[in-house]
Design a protein around this motif. Structure first.
Motif, short mmCIF file in Angstrom:
data_model
loop_
_atom_site.label_atom_id
_atom_site.label_comp_id
_atom_site.label_asym_id
_atom_site.label_seq_id
_atom_site.Cartn_x
_atom_site.Cartn_y
_atom_site.Cartn_z
N LEU A 195 28.35 34.97 18.25
CA LEU A 195 27.42 35.30 19.33
C LEU A 195 25.97 35.31 18.84
N VAL A 196 25.81 35.37 17.53
CA VAL A 196 24.46 35.43 16.98
C VAL A 196 23.84 34.04 16.94
N ASP A 197 22.54 33.99 17.11
CA ASP A 197 21.79 32.74 17.10
C ASP A 197 22.06 31.93 15.83
N ALA A 198 22.20 30.62 15.98
CA ALA A 198 22.58 29.75 14.85
C ALA A 198 21.57 29.82 13.71
N GLN A 199 20.28 29.85 14.08
CA GLN A 199 19.24 29.92 13.05
C GLN A 199 19.34 31.19 12.23
N VAL A 200 19.63 32.29 12.95
CA VAL A 200 19.76 33.57 12.27
C VAL A 200 20.94 33.54 11.31
N ARG A 201 22.06 32.97 11.79
CA ARG A 201 23.25 32.91 10.95
C ARG A 201 22.97 32.09 9.69
N GLN A 202 22.27 31.00 9.89
CA GLN A 202 21.94 30.14 8.76
C GLN A 202 21.07 30.89 7.73
N GLY A 203 20.06 31.58 8.26
CA GLY A 203 19.18 32.35 7.37
C GLY A 203 19.95 33.44 6.64
N ALA A 204 20.86 34.07 7.38
CA ALA A 204 21.66 35.14 6.78
C ALA A 204 22.57 34.59 5.69
N ALA A 205 23.08 33.37 5.90
CA ALA A 205 23.97 32.76 4.91
C ALA A 205 23.23 32.53 3.60
N VAL A 206 22.02 31.98 3.70
CA VAL A 206 21.22 31.75 2.49
C VAL A 206 20.93 33.09 1.81
N ASN A 207 20.57 34.07 2.64
CA ASN A 207 20.26 35.39 2.10
C ASN A 207 21.48 36.01 1.41
N PHE A 208 22.65 35.80 2.01
CA PHE A 208 23.87 36.34 1.41
C PHE A 208 24.13 35.71 0.04
N LYS A 209 23.95 34.39 -0.01
CA LYS A 209 24.19 33.71 -1.29
C LYS A 209 23.26 34.28 -2.37
N ASN A 210 21.99 34.45 -2.03
CA ASN A 210 21.04 34.99 -3.02
C ASN A 210 21.36 36.43 -3.38
N HIS A 211 21.79 37.18 -2.37
CA HIS A 211 22.19 38.56 -2.60
C HIS A 211 23.28 38.61 -3.68
N VAL A 212 24.27 37.74 -3.52
CA VAL A 212 25.37 37.68 -4.47
C VAL A 212 24.87 37.20 -5.83
N LYS A 213 23.98 36.23 -5.79
CA LYS A 213 23.50 35.64 -7.02
C LYS A 213 22.81 36.67 -7.92
N TYR A 214 22.00 37.51 -7.29
CA TYR A 214 21.22 38.45 -8.09
C TYR A 214 21.86 39.82 -8.28
N ARG A 215 22.90 40.09 -7.48
CA ARG A 215 23.40 41.46 -7.53
C ARG A 215 24.90 41.57 -7.80
N TRP A 216 25.56 40.45 -8.04
CA TRP A 216 27.01 40.55 -8.23
C TRP A 216 27.36 41.03 -9.63
#
Lengths: 964, 544
Positions: free
Chosen positions: A54-75
């Motif tokens: 239900l969330v806007d596609a652009q937002v989901r895309q931005g969130a996906a990139v953000n999630f990847k970086n989140h994992v990259k720096y904090r896993w």
């Protein structure tokens, strides 16, 4: 953090704002996200957000990139609890939640989000898989077995491929093999299943690209996983199922189908990618498992052969062509080389595979004109391992392993034909000559020292006269640039074989090419001159300043003009050539002009230092000029200072960190070449040099130390009058505290001891010793002890032994004897270096008189024994090579490297120029002691090691000293 | 502090050469490759029908093997036999045994018995019932045989046998008949061949002690089977089981006495037990040597031609010499009684046409060659060099790599010795003159990271060690530079750094100009020489 409507709203607007063109709201959103990312549960929340349809596609895309970086720096779990990471790591319970969700989410999200999640998953697996993530592999396998949609299947394979890649480059270990075995047990069978199943899909839907392309992509990914899983060694499962795998490989190598071709000629088709992956697999088997593989070899050799006969020269098939040729190369070098032994086969390989792939293509010409940096990188810097030209030449070398004579005579013939073809119509057939030159240069064994020393293919001298000289002598330096570059490369490669006379005759031509329009040509001209000037016969440079003199003016003029040509403003080949010329030639009258050019360039590059090697050569060139000119005429220093100091000042003021270490070195070089007193502008420079911030950057330290030493040598009075000695000693204290920089601290202390009078120094001595002894007590190393002995010795010879004994004892009564007995004597014999040995032996000799006067006779035995060992035993027998462990906590983080300037190096000077032979000094000193205090020495000598007694006796008789 | 000459003594690369090539290497405890034991399939053994045991129904013999229809029929018969057994379970013992025999026959008449259908039909619980206490010897024997063959299948099939394990172990007891014990041991051996999880289950249930008692059985086939099953059980990778085995009183003497007096078949199995013990415990190596293991063990090596025996014996020997130098000295001295000494015997193994022997022998030699300077000389002069050079040039990849380890170790001086720069020059020169360089350069180009590192290390020795700067020249001549260049962008950081360092040091732009331009250019190119510190008085300067 909870997943509520409110958070969704806030985060959504944040992600939208991170895409905003306006920097203000963008930065605000970014910093907000960074802040909330510290909260527990952030990862899970983002994961839910990006998977919410239900969330806007652009937002989901931005969130996906953000999630990847989140994992990259904090896993990663922080290794050391005492040093918390800059960003809060994700907590274990949340990690488990994420692990539980990610596979399913990845397989159910649209491709763009899927690829981000796949990357995130791969990062997570690097840390946790398999031991801390036992569910991953079974989950992937279950999905793989049940999936029918090739988007999902390929998603799983893509992820698996990235997880298994580490098996391709890690060393064997039980840990790695435990993991590998786990992966094999879980994945080998399902992989074969999907590979065979997909094979049937491909077989039965030969006309539908929509089905075929994803299916072929699936096969390609399976092949890449095959590569990873087979990389370490041949696993049992794969050996047992080799026939099935190889059968399929064969099927695809000969597969043709117009429905999967690409319409765009520059795009690689999925079937070609699959074939290339297969070639890599069979190449791996051929390299490592030839015995198990040999039953399939004949078929594959035929397959790859026919493949190469039909491959086009289009760039889209480059990868396929090079992997296929590599396979043939491996076969040609192996015990199965007989497959190619038939002369007709050799001929066909050469004519249909090698030569077509070596010939220059339109794309190469385009690169030559449009991207000279990349062209040069491939053509002369060895980055051509994946080009068709180079790989084809590797095949020739492979064939030569077992069929040298046939291959050599065949290729000599081809070369003649190419040259004739060119001669028949140079304008039209120039590519034939290019091909010939490429082959000769590439097939010659690489000889770094002298360039290539020869080749079996042609007579170098004759060929140079007939084919290269005319090319170089042409009037128009801009005509057929590719052949000019080839000729220059040929000259550079075979430079040691070309007679000096001829080379000098061609020098004006080389100089002319420096200003050719083509960047490749003028770079190659600079490279050629530079390599020629570096050439040596034995220990002598082949080309001397005198040889260079007649050409110097045009050479320098053209070199500096070349730096003004488009896209060559920071051409490091040219700057390197300038450096070489200035360090060999007698720049004399041209020096000021050169310096003006160089400072101009320096002022320019200061604004945005971007090419480190260009900048390094630039400073080398400056240093070379300073060195040569000041040697000849110290008066010139002033001229140089006037030009250089303003630029240096701005480097320091603008804090151009990359350049500071260079500036310190050259400033030191300038000061060293001056006679005292230093002019006031230098004195004004001094206080800022002591600012702690400068010393915190490791790359600055060596240069700064040298500069500080130069000041201490040339202006000790001024420093003392300015009351700056405490600050200098502060620098010493900081440097000596660390295992990594303690020697630098001693450099400063030694210079202080040598140049400052004892009266000035004495108030500080107690403190200096305290600093040194506490370091000795708590964090001693071999290097530190040796430095300490050298410092104490220097103190002895400069200010006399009693000053040393008194100042040490002022720290604590009788401390001197304790240090002597526990530190100095035991480690004295491990000193190395001619000057250092002399210094330490002389200082130790000078200690005997005060020791005997003070009735410290027992200490003399140990000391004398060490001095004799130091002086008579070869280094290997008395020095233990020991490795001190550096302070790791101090070398973490980014530090610019300190780059030494060779042209600004300084000669070592000797603090004891009047002592020629330390052995003689020791003998004569003992002689003196003997006559002043007779009777004491013989008993001391009795206590020496027998071999040292003999050696000392020998010394005394050599210098006619008798000891009583 | 270092003086002007100091810079030449320091060599950051040397330590890495010493560290890797010069070290003894233990075999990898975890393997993924097929075990190359050729004639014997070690881990699992199917019990085929005894020749004396004529089947009651000739049509069941599957005259046409590989025929799909016939196999279908076999599967069908198997399912029927399972159902039949189920029906007869409560019936008369004789009938029950008859049903078991039929089933056993079906499970042993082909190389690929229809185990899967039997399991699906529920055979395991029935067999567990048949193993119940008080069952007749014959019934126990037949049931254990069926389980043996079921456990010879894949991992999943083997796991299905798990419920039967406690009873199988129980029947290893002293009161059981010998043929029952042997069949139970066989079944357990198959289960133990299938991974650490099942081995752990067996160990927890006490299989180790029960089996070990039968090592001393006077019945040769039983002691052999027990030794084989134990060898599977102690495989590891965890050394726990092997340690437990060796704690059993008298075990060391039992093993040694089997090696010295046993039939060759038994020695094969015992040697495999020794392979695992010696790979996991240095302490027990010492005990075994003290108990006199070496003379009979080396005797086997010199006298046997059997690949199946030579393989475990060589590997045991390799494990022994992977220990400290004193153990190697014992091996060399005991080996003196053999023709050509132990090194001569190993040289003959290297000359064998069997890849397994070549590889095992090379590995053992590489460990001896990693020892003291004297041991290195002994190896060098003992006749292994010609076969090693030959293997390096022509053998299959893994043998080439092992040979390279041997040759490399022969050239690296032991850490404690004072040889020039850590190199045994005499060996190095002889090997290079013997033409080993192309073989090492080929390893540099190989896709195997370890082999590439080994090749690089050897090139480094050659370039640094050969007198008069001959090293770089000969490496150039063999086209070594392009081999080095291929690694400059390798994904493995160490290989990348090593190749870059070597190129910079020996073939760098400053090549031949060291007098004017010191080695400091390296710094610019990213190699980290910051540990080196300049002479004491100069500060930033460098010796001219």
């Amino acid at each position: 953090m909870q997943y509520t409507e409110e958070t969704v709203k806030t985060l959504s607007s944040c992600f939208l704002q991170t895409l905003a063109p306006n920097p203000e709201p963008r930065k605000q959103a970014e910093s907000f996200l960074k802040q909330v990312a510290d909260q527990p549960g952030y990862g899970i929340t983002i994961l839910r957000l990006l998977s919410d349809p239900l969330v806007d596609a652009q937002v989901r895309q931005g969130a996906a990139v953000n999630f990847k970086n989140h994992v990259k720096y904090r896993w990663a779990t922080p290794l050391d609890p005492d040093f918390p990471p800059a960003l809060n790591p994700i907590q274990d319970p949340e990690k488990e939640q994420i692990k539980g969700l990610i596979v399913t989410l990845m397989l159910s999200t649209p491709p763009k989000i899927q690829s981000q999640l796949s990357e995130a998953l791969s990062i997570m697996s690097q840390h946790d898989f398999p031991s801390k993530w036992q569910t991953l592999l079974p989950e992937l396998v279950v999905s793989l077995r049940s999936a029918t949609d090739y988007n999902i299947i390929n998603g799983i394979l893509q992820t698996s491929n990235s997880i298994f890649k580490r098996f391709r480059y890690q060393y064997k270990s039980n840990e790695l093999f435990t993991d590998l075995k786990y992966c094999l047990d879980g994945f080998a069978a399902p992989l074969l299943e999907i590979f065979l199943k997909t094979g049937q899909v491909i077989g039965s839907s030969s006309e539908n690209p929509a089905i075929l392309k994803p299916a072929l992509e699936c096969q390609r990914l399976s092949c890449r996983i095959f590569y990873s899983l087979n990389f370490q060694e041949l696993p049992e499962f794969f050996e047992n199922h080799m026939a099935e795998w190889m059968g399929e490989f064969h099927k695809y190598l000969i597969y043709t189908n117009p429905h999967v071709q690409e319409t765009d000629p520059e795009k690689t088709s999925v079937i070609d990618e699959l074939k290339a992956a297969i070639c890599e697999n069979i190449n791996l088997y051929m390299e490592k498992n030839e015995e198990e593989f040999q039953g399939y070899l004949g078929q594959f050799a035929t397959d790859v052969w026919s493949l190469l006969m039909s491959v086009s020269i289009s760039t889209s098939q480059d990868w396929l062509a090079t992997t296929a040729i590599k396979f043939l190369t491996t076969v040609s070098k192996s015990v199965h080389h007989k497959l190619f032994s038939d002369p007709a086969t050799l001929k066909q390989i050469s004519e249909s595979i090698v030569i077509p792939n070596v010939r220059i293509r339109d794309e190469d010409e385009e690169l030559f004109e449009m991207n000279h940096v990349e062209y040069i990188r491939r053509d002369v810097e060895g980055s051509d391992m994946d080009t068709r030209r180079r790989i084809a030449c590797e095949l020739v070398k492979g064939l030569s392993t077992h069929y040298r004579e046939q291959v050599t005579s065949m290729f000599s013939g081809y070369l003649q034909n190419m040259i004739q073809e060119y001669a028949a119509n140079p304008a039209q057939n120039w590519k034939a000559k290019d091909c010939a030159l490429y082959l000769i240069v590439t097939l010659a064994p690489r000889q770094a020292s002298l360039g290539a020393t020869g080749t079996d293919l042609v007579n170098i001298e004759q060929f140079f006269d007939s084919q290269i000289v005319p090319e170089l002598r042409v009037q128009d330096v801009n005509s057929n640039a590719v052949l000019k570059a080839d000729a220059l490369k040929f000259f550079t490669t075979f430079r040691s074989q070309i007679r000096k006379q001829l080379t000098l005759e061609l020098m004006p031509q080389l100089i002319g090419f420096l200003v050719a329009e083509s960047n490749v040509v003028h770079s190659y001209a600079a490279l050629c001159i530079e390599k020629l000037l570096a050439l040596k016969d034995g220990k002598q440079l082949r080309y001397t300043a005198a040889d260079l003199a007649p050409f110097l003016q045009p050479l320098l003029t053209n070199l500096f003009s070349a730096l003004k040509l488009p896209e060559s403003q920071e051409n490091s080949y040219i700057m390197r050539c300038i450096m070489r010329v200035l360090s060999i030639a007698d720049a004399g009258p041209f020096a000021p002009q050169c310096l003006a050019e160089l400072t101009g360039i320096l002022a320019e590059v200061c604004k945005n230092p971007s090419n480190p090697s260009f900048n390094h050569y630039l400073f080398e060139a400056v240093a070379a000029l300073v060195k040569k000119a000041c040697e000849r005429d110290p008066e010139q220093v002033t001229v140089f200072e006037n030009m250089l100091l303003p630029v240096f000042q701005s480097v320091l003021e603008q804090d151009v960190t990359e350049f500071a270490p260079y500036v310190f070195q050259i400033m030191a070089q300038l000061i060293e070449s001056r006679m005292p007193p230093l002019p006031p502008n230098y004195i004004a420079f001094f206080p800022p040099l002591l600012t702690p911030i400068l010393w915190q950057r490791q790359a600055n330290v060596p240069g700064l130390v040298r500069l500080l030493q130069a000041y201490l040598q040339k202006a000790p009075q001024e420093i003392n009058q300015g009351n700056q000695l405490p600050q200098v000693l502060g620098v010493f204290e900081k440097l000596v505290a660390s295992k990594n920089t303690d020697h630098q601290g001693f450099f400063i202390l030694n210079t202080v001891i040598e140049n400052v009078s004892f009266e000035v120094l004495s108030p500080y001595m107690g403190q200096i010793w305290t600093i040194l002894f506490s370091r000795l007590q708590y964090r001693s190393t071999g290097k530190f002890i040796k430095s300490l002995i050298i410092f104490a010795s220097l103190f002895v010879v400069k200010h006399g032994p009693s000053k040393v004994i008194d100042t040490v004892n002022s720290v604590q009564p009788n401390l001197f004897l304790s240090i002597l007995d526990n530190v100095w004597s035991p480690n004295l014999s491990s000193i190395t270096g001619e000057t250092e040995i002399k210094l330490c032996a002389v200082a130790a000799s000078m200690l005997f008189t005060p020791l005997l006067e003070g009735s410290a006779t027992p200490y003399c035995v140990k000391l004398l024994n060490s001095v004799v060992t130091l002086l008579v035993k070869p280094e290997e027998e008395r020095v233990d090579e020991e490795q001190d462990v550096p302070d790791l906590d101090e070398v973490v983080g980014y530090t610019a490297v300190y780059a030494q300037l060779h042209n600004s190096s300084k000669a070592e000077d000797d603090p004891l120029k009047d002592v020629k032979d330390p052995k003689e000094f020791l003998a004569k000193t003992l002689g003196g002691v003997s006559s002043q205090q007779p009777g004491k020495l013989p008993s001391i000598i009795q206590g020496l090691e027998p071999s040292n007694q003999t050696a000392l006796g020998h010394l005394c008789s050599t210098f006619r000293i008798s000891i009583v | 502090m270092e003086g002007a000459s100091g810079a030449h003594h320091r060599d950051p690369f040397k330590s890495s050469v010493g560290r890797v090539a010069g070290q003894r290497r233990r075999q990898q405890a975890v393997t993924v490759g097929k075990e190359r034991r050729e004639s014997v399939v070690r881990a699992k053994r199917l019990r085929r029908a005894d020749p004396s045991d004529h089947g009651d129904d000739g049509s069941m013999q599957l005259a046409v093997m590989g025929d799909e229809a016939a196999y279908k029929a076999l599967e069908e018969s198997t399912v029927n036999a399972v159902h039949n057994l189920k029906n007869l379970l409560k019936g008369s013992p004789a009938k029950r045994i008859g049903a078991l025999q039929t089933l056993r026959h079906l499970l042993s008449c082909t190389a690929m018995p229809p185990v899967h259908v039997a399991i699906e039909a529920g055979v395991v619980t029935l067999l567990v019932d048949c193993l119940a206490f008080g069952s007749s010897e014959e019934q126990l024997f037949e049931a254990a045989w069926c389980l043996t063959n079921i456990a010879s299948g894949d991992l999943q099939q083997t796991c299905a046998v798990e419920p039967a394990l406690p009873l199988l172990i129980l029947h290893l007891g002293e009161k059981s008949a010998v043929h029952v014990v042997e069949q139970c041991a066989w079944a357990i051996g198959n289960v133990a061949g299938d991974g650490e999880v099942l081995r752990d289950v067996l160990l927890k249930q006490g299989a180790l002690h029960s089996l070990s008692r039968h090592l001393l059985s006077p019945v040769p086939s039983l002691s052999r089977t027990a030794a084989w099953a134990l060898s599977n059980l102690i495989k590891g990778p965890s050394p726990k089981a092997a340690m437990e085995l060796m704690k059993i009183e008298g075990m060391v003497d039992t093993l040694v006495s089997h090696v010295s007096k046993g039939e060759e078949d038994l020695v094969v199995e015992v040697a495999w037990v020794l392979v695992y013990v010696t790979s996991m415990s240095d302490f027990h190596v010492t005990l075994l040597l003290n108990a006199g293991l070496l003379p009979p063990l080396l005797g086997c090596l010199a006298s046997s031609e059997q690949l199946s025996l030579l393989t475990p014996v060589l590997r045991t020997l390799g494990n022994i010499v992977a220990g400290d130098n004193s153990k190697t000295d014992v091996v060399l001295s005991v080996g003196q009684s053999l023709p050509g000494g132990i090194i001569g015997v190993l040289a003959r193994c290297l000359e064998s046409k069997h890849r397994t022997l070549q590889k095992e022998a090379a590995w053992a030699v590489s460990n001896i060659a990693a020892g003291s300077i004297l041991q290195k000389h002994t190896v060098f002069n003992g006749g292994v060099v010609p076969p090693l050079l030959h293997l390096l040039a022509t053998a299959v990849f893994d043998v080439r790599k092992e040979s390279a380890y041997c040759l490399g170790n022969l050239c690296v001086a032991p850490k404690e010795s004072r040889e020039q720069g850590g190199i045994i020059l005499e060996h190095l020169i002889a090997l290079v003159d013997g033409g080993c360089l192309p073989g090492f350069i080929a390893l540099v180009r190989s896709p195997d990271v370890e082999a590439a590192r080994l090749g690089l290390q050897f090139l480094e020795l050659v370039m640094r060690g050969l007198p008069n700067g001959r090293g770089p020249k000969i490496v150039e001549k063999e086209d070594g530079i392009s081999a080095l260049e291929e690694l400059q962008f390798h994904e493995n950081d160490e290989l990348q750094t090593m190749s870059n360092t070597l190129i910079d040091r020996y073939f760098g732009e400053e090549y031949g100009l060291e007098e004017e331009y010191g080695p400091g250019m390296d710094v610019l190119r990213g190699s980290d020489d910051s540990s080196d510190y300049p002479p004491w008085r100069q500060g930033g300067g460098l010796t001219a």
